[in-house]
Enzyme design. Structure first.
Site, PDB file in Angstrom:
ATOM      1  N   LYS A  13      48.739  47.310  39.204  1.00 29.46           N
ATOM      2  CA  LYS A  13      47.978  46.447  38.626  1.00 29.46           C
ATOM      3  C   LYS A  13      47.706  47.102  37.114  1.00 29.46           C
ATOM      4  O   LYS A  13      47.761  46.586  36.007  1.00 29.46           O
ATOM      5  CB  LYS A  13      46.818  45.996  39.093  1.00 29.46           C
ATOM      6  CG  LYS A  13      47.016  45.279  40.470  1.00 29.46           C
ATOM      7  CD  LYS A  13      45.589  44.586  41.025  1.00 29.46           C
ATOM      8  CE  LYS A  13      44.613  45.616  41.423  1.00 29.46           C
ATOM      9  NZ  LYS A  13      45.253  46.541  42.624  1.00 29.46           N
ATOM     10  N   ARG A  89      38.402  39.734  44.302  1.00 30.63           N
ATOM     11  CA  ARG A  89      38.556  40.115  45.441  1.00 30.63           C
ATOM     12  C   ARG A  89      38.462  39.554  46.907  1.00 30.63           C
ATOM     13  O   ARG A  89      38.593  40.100  47.885  1.00 30.63           O
ATOM     14  CB  ARG A  89      38.332  41.784  45.559  1.00 30.63           C
ATOM     15  CG  ARG A  89      39.364  42.667  44.794  1.00 30.63           C
ATOM     16  CD  ARG A  89      38.696  44.056  45.043  1.00 30.63           C
ATOM     17  NE  ARG A  89      39.861  44.981  44.917  1.00 30.63           N
ATOM     18  CZ  ARG A  89      39.982  46.028  43.755  1.00 30.63           C
ATOM     19  NH1 ARG A  89      39.143  45.596  42.805  1.00 30.63           N
ATOM     20  NH2 ARG A  89      40.988  46.780  43.809  1.00 30.63           N
ATOM     21  N   ARG A 128      48.327  59.557  42.447  1.00 28.42           N
ATOM     22  CA  ARG A 128      48.027  59.082  40.972  1.00 28.42           C
ATOM     23  C   ARG A 128      47.182  59.813  40.313  1.00 28.42           C
ATOM     24  O   ARG A 128      46.074  60.459  40.970  1.00 28.42           O
ATOM     25  CB  ARG A 128      47.141  57.570  41.503  1.00 28.42           C
ATOM     26  CG  ARG A 128      46.297  57.207  40.319  1.00 28.42           C
ATOM     27  CD  ARG A 128      46.035  55.789  40.137  1.00 28.42           C
ATOM     28  NE  ARG A 128      44.947  55.442  41.354  1.00 28.42           N
ATOM     29  CZ  ARG A 128      44.613  54.152  41.571  1.00 28.42           C
ATOM     30  NH1 ARG A 128      45.044  53.057  41.098  1.00 28.42           N
ATOM     31  NH2 ARG A 128      43.952  53.963  42.520  1.00 28.42           N
ATOM     32  N   ARG A 156      41.367  60.210  41.268  1.00 27.44           N
ATOM     33  CA  ARG A 156      39.853  59.399  41.377  1.00 27.44           C
ATOM     34  C   ARG A 156      39.636  59.537  42.910  1.00 27.44           C
ATOM     35  O   ARG A 156      40.087  60.035  43.866  1.00 27.44           O
ATOM     36  CB  ARG A 156      40.639  58.029  41.555  1.00 27.44           C
ATOM     37  CG  ARG A 156      40.417  57.315  40.181  1.00 27.44           C
ATOM     38  CD  ARG A 156      40.891  55.759  40.101  1.00 27.44           C
ATOM     39  NE  ARG A 156      40.464  55.032  41.223  1.00 27.44           N
ATOM     40  CZ  ARG A 156      40.842  53.637  41.445  1.00 27.44           C
ATOM     41  NH1 ARG A 156      41.749  53.207  40.559  1.00 27.44           N
ATOM     42  NH2 ARG A 156      40.369  52.854  42.270  1.00 27.44           N
ATOM     43  N   ARG A 167      39.993  51.048  51.798  1.00 24.91           N
ATOM     44  CA  ARG A 167      40.185  50.378  50.686  1.00 24.91           C
ATOM     45  C   ARG A 167      41.366  49.203  50.970  1.00 24.91           C
ATOM     46  O   ARG A 167      41.641  48.116  50.903  1.00 24.91           O
ATOM     47  CB  ARG A 167      40.509  51.141  49.523  1.00 24.91           C
ATOM     48  CG  ARG A 167      39.127  51.474  48.605  1.00 24.91           C
ATOM     49  CD  ARG A 167      39.713  52.883  47.625  1.00 24.91           C
ATOM     50  NE  ARG A 167      40.521  51.979  46.634  1.00 24.91           N
ATOM     51  CZ  ARG A 167      41.270  52.804  45.918  1.00 24.91           C
ATOM     52  NH1 ARG A 167      41.627  54.100  46.197  1.00 24.91           N
ATOM     53  NH2 ARG A 167      42.153  52.405  44.972  1.00 24.91           N
TER      54      ARG A 167
HETATM   55  P1  ADP Z   1      46.476  49.449  40.845  1.00 25.10           P
HETATM   56  O1  ADP Z   1      46.036  49.300  39.580  1.00 25.10           O
HETATM   57  O2  ADP Z   1      47.267  48.213  41.509  1.00 25.10           O
HETATM   58  O3  ADP Z   1      45.548  50.232  41.951  1.00 25.10           O
HETATM   59  P2  ADP Z   1      48.242  51.531  39.774  1.00 25.10           P
HETATM   60  O4  ADP Z   1      48.713  50.807  38.471  1.00 25.10           O
HETATM   61  O5  ADP Z   1      47.109  52.689  39.312  1.00 25.10           O
HETATM   62  O6  ADP Z   1      47.855  50.568  40.684  1.00 25.10           O
HETATM   63  O7  ADP Z   1      49.178  52.306  40.351  1.00 25.10           O
HETATM   64  C1  ADP Z   1      49.057  53.167  41.460  1.00 25.10           C
HETATM   65  C2  ADP Z   1      49.873  54.381  41.297  1.00 25.10           C
HETATM   66  O8  ADP Z   1      51.277  53.937  41.473  1.00 25.10           O
HETATM   67  C3  ADP Z   1      49.834  55.372  40.055  1.00 25.10           C
HETATM   68  O9  ADP Z   1      49.806  56.452  40.335  1.00 25.10           O
HETATM   69  C4  ADP Z   1      51.281  54.521  39.181  1.00 25.10           C
HETATM   70  O10 ADP Z   1      51.528  55.725  38.182  1.00 25.10           O
HETATM   71  C5  ADP Z   1      52.021  54.304  40.487  1.00 25.10           C
HETATM   72  N1  ADP Z   1      52.913  53.082  40.224  1.00 25.10           N
HETATM   73  C6  ADP Z   1      52.697  51.933  39.629  1.00 25.10           C
HETATM   74  N2  ADP Z   1      53.736  51.305  39.597  1.00 25.10           N
HETATM   75  C7  ADP Z   1      54.741  51.761  40.377  1.00 25.10           C
HETATM   76  C8  ADP Z   1      56.135  51.509  40.685  1.00 25.10           C
HETATM   77  N3  ADP Z   1      56.421  50.112  40.658  1.00 25.10           N
HETATM   78  N4  ADP Z   1      56.867  52.535  41.352  1.00 25.10           N
HETATM   79  C9  ADP Z   1      56.180  53.574  41.797  1.00 25.10           C
HETATM   80  N5  ADP Z   1      54.976  54.038  41.379  1.00 25.10           N
HETATM   81  C10 ADP Z   1      54.337  52.825  40.738  1.00 25.10           C
HETATM   82  P1  AMP Z   2      40.077  49.510  41.442  1.00 27.40           P
HETATM   83  O1  AMP Z   2      39.874  50.353  40.254  1.00 27.40           O
HETATM   84  O2  AMP Z   2      40.454  47.984  41.306  1.00 27.40           O
HETATM   85  O3  AMP Z   2      41.070  50.075  42.456  1.00 27.40           O
HETATM   86  O4  AMP Z   2      38.640  49.510  42.074  1.00 27.40           O
HETATM   87  C1  AMP Z   2      38.166  50.336  42.498  1.00 27.40           C
HETATM   88  C2  AMP Z   2      36.779  50.227  43.456  1.00 27.40           C
HETATM   89  O5  AMP Z   2      35.728  49.419  42.531  1.00 27.40           O
HETATM   90  C3  AMP Z   2      37.000  49.149  44.575  1.00 27.40           C
HETATM   91  O6  AMP Z   2      37.425  49.868  45.882  1.00 27.40           O
HETATM   92  C4  AMP Z   2      35.603  48.713  44.855  1.00 27.40           C
HETATM   93  O7  AMP Z   2      34.683  49.649  45.347  1.00 27.40           O
HETATM   94  C5  AMP Z   2      35.275  48.282  43.501  1.00 27.40           C
HETATM   95  N1  AMP Z   2      35.640  47.192  42.858  1.00 27.40           N
HETATM   96  C6  AMP Z   2      36.368  46.781  41.727  1.00 27.40           C
HETATM   97  N2  AMP Z   2      36.792  45.381  41.584  1.00 27.40           N
HETATM   98  C7  AMP Z   2      35.800  44.897  42.833  1.00 27.40           C
HETATM   99  C8  AMP Z   2      35.750  43.281  42.993  1.00 27.40           C
HETATM  100  N3  AMP Z   2      36.230  42.531  42.347  1.00 27.40           N
HETATM  101  N4  AMP Z   2      34.559  43.331  43.939  1.00 27.40           N
HETATM  102  C9  AMP Z   2      34.081  44.272  44.446  1.00 27.40           C
HETATM  103  N5  AMP Z   2      34.122  45.731  44.243  1.00 27.40           N
HETATM  104  C10 AMP Z   2      35.269  45.962  43.305  1.00 27.40           C
END
Ligand code: ADP
Ligand code: AMP
Length: 212
Positions: A13, A89, A128, A156, A167
């Site tokens: 995302k 969510r 990541r 993170r 998660r």
């Molecule tokens: P989200 O925001 O949904 O949690 P991220 O965009 O942070 O996910 O992506 C999670 C990890 O996977 C990051 O390290 C990113 O660089 C990697 N990633 C994202 N899209 C892809 C993909 N299509 N293929 C492989 N790795 C990916």
């Molecule tokens: P994310 O960066 O989207 O992976 O979110 C990291 C963490 O933030 C999640 O695991 C939750 O603890 C909190 N969080 C983010 N978005 C929400 C949401 N819409 N509702 C509740 N907790 C959230």
């Protein structure tokens, strides 16, 4: 254009949101980013959010819905449109979002749903890395930064194995009903997230160009 981007943690995302907002000039609203900023600024809300996030749990709806409402009410959102990332969510959040949008006289144009094989998520999250200065997201293997220097990046706290497991559990349980909620409204565009980052971007761009 007002959009949601949905997908399990690690679906891509944030990675795709950065490209979408650049291309379409939308305001990126990530609840996870807002909580991490509050934690960095050591606010009361940040302290509260951290206690949930570190365990891989969701921050309570009262808090989360409140920050989304305040952000959506700002003028830039009305002028440019928004891309909401990581919210809603839960079904309760989806219902709250409907109310917030109605009260602000805004509407949703589409939901980008990134579908991925859950088996690949652990590897994505554990690799990541985030650039300290810009906040940009990379992956040690799948999307390595050019000129990588370990000291310029961090991992993170909640990408550590115990929090990741929780998660994924929490999000898998909640995601199907939310998608169904938006499917009923005819808003969902499914994207195959099991492809390379550039291909996923291209697929999203095609969908959004038709929506504009
Ligand atoms: P989200 O925001 O949904 O949690 P991220 O965009 O942070 O996910 O992506 C999670 C990890 O996977 C990051 O390290 C990113 O660089 C990697 N990633 C994202 N899209 C892809 C993909 N299509 N293929 C492989 N790795 C990916
Ligand atoms: P994310 O960066 O989207 O992976 O979110 C990291 C963490 O933030 C999640 O695991 C939750 O603890 C909190 N969080 C983010 N978005 C929400 C949401 N819409 N509702 C509740 N907790 C959230």
């Amino acid at each position: 254009m007002n959009l949601l981007i949905m997908g399990l943690p690690g679906a891509g995302k944030g990675t795709q949101a950065a490209k979408i907002v650049e291309e379409f000039g939308l305001i990126h609203i990530s609840t996870g980013d807002m909580f991490r900023e509050a934690i960095a600024n050591e606010t009361e809300m940040g302290k509260l959010a951290k206690s949930y996030m570190d365990q891989g749990n969701l921050v309570p709806d009262e808090v989360t819905n409140g920050i989304v409402k305040d952000r959506l009410a700002k003028l830039d959102v009305r002028e440019k449109g928004f891309l909401l990332d990581g919210f809603p969510r839960t079904i309760e959040q989806a219902e709250a979002l409907d109310q917030i949008l109605t009260s602000l006289e805004l509407s949703l144009d589409g939901v980008v749903a990134i579908e991925v094989n859950p088996d690949s998520l652990l590897e994505r999250l554990s690799g990541r890395i985030i650039h300290k200065e810009t906040g940009a997201t990379y992956h040690k293997v799948f999307n390595p930064p050019v000129d990588y220097k370990e000291e310029d990046y961090y991992q993170r706290e909640d990408d550590k194995p115990e929090a990741v497991k929780r998660r994924l559990e929490v999000n898998i349980a909640q995601s199907a009903p939310i998608l169904e909620y938006y499917r009923m409204a005819g808003l969902v565009h499914e994207i195959n997230g099991n492809q390379e980052i550039a291909q996923v971007s291209e697929d999203i761009k095609k969908v959004l160009t038709n929506l504009k």
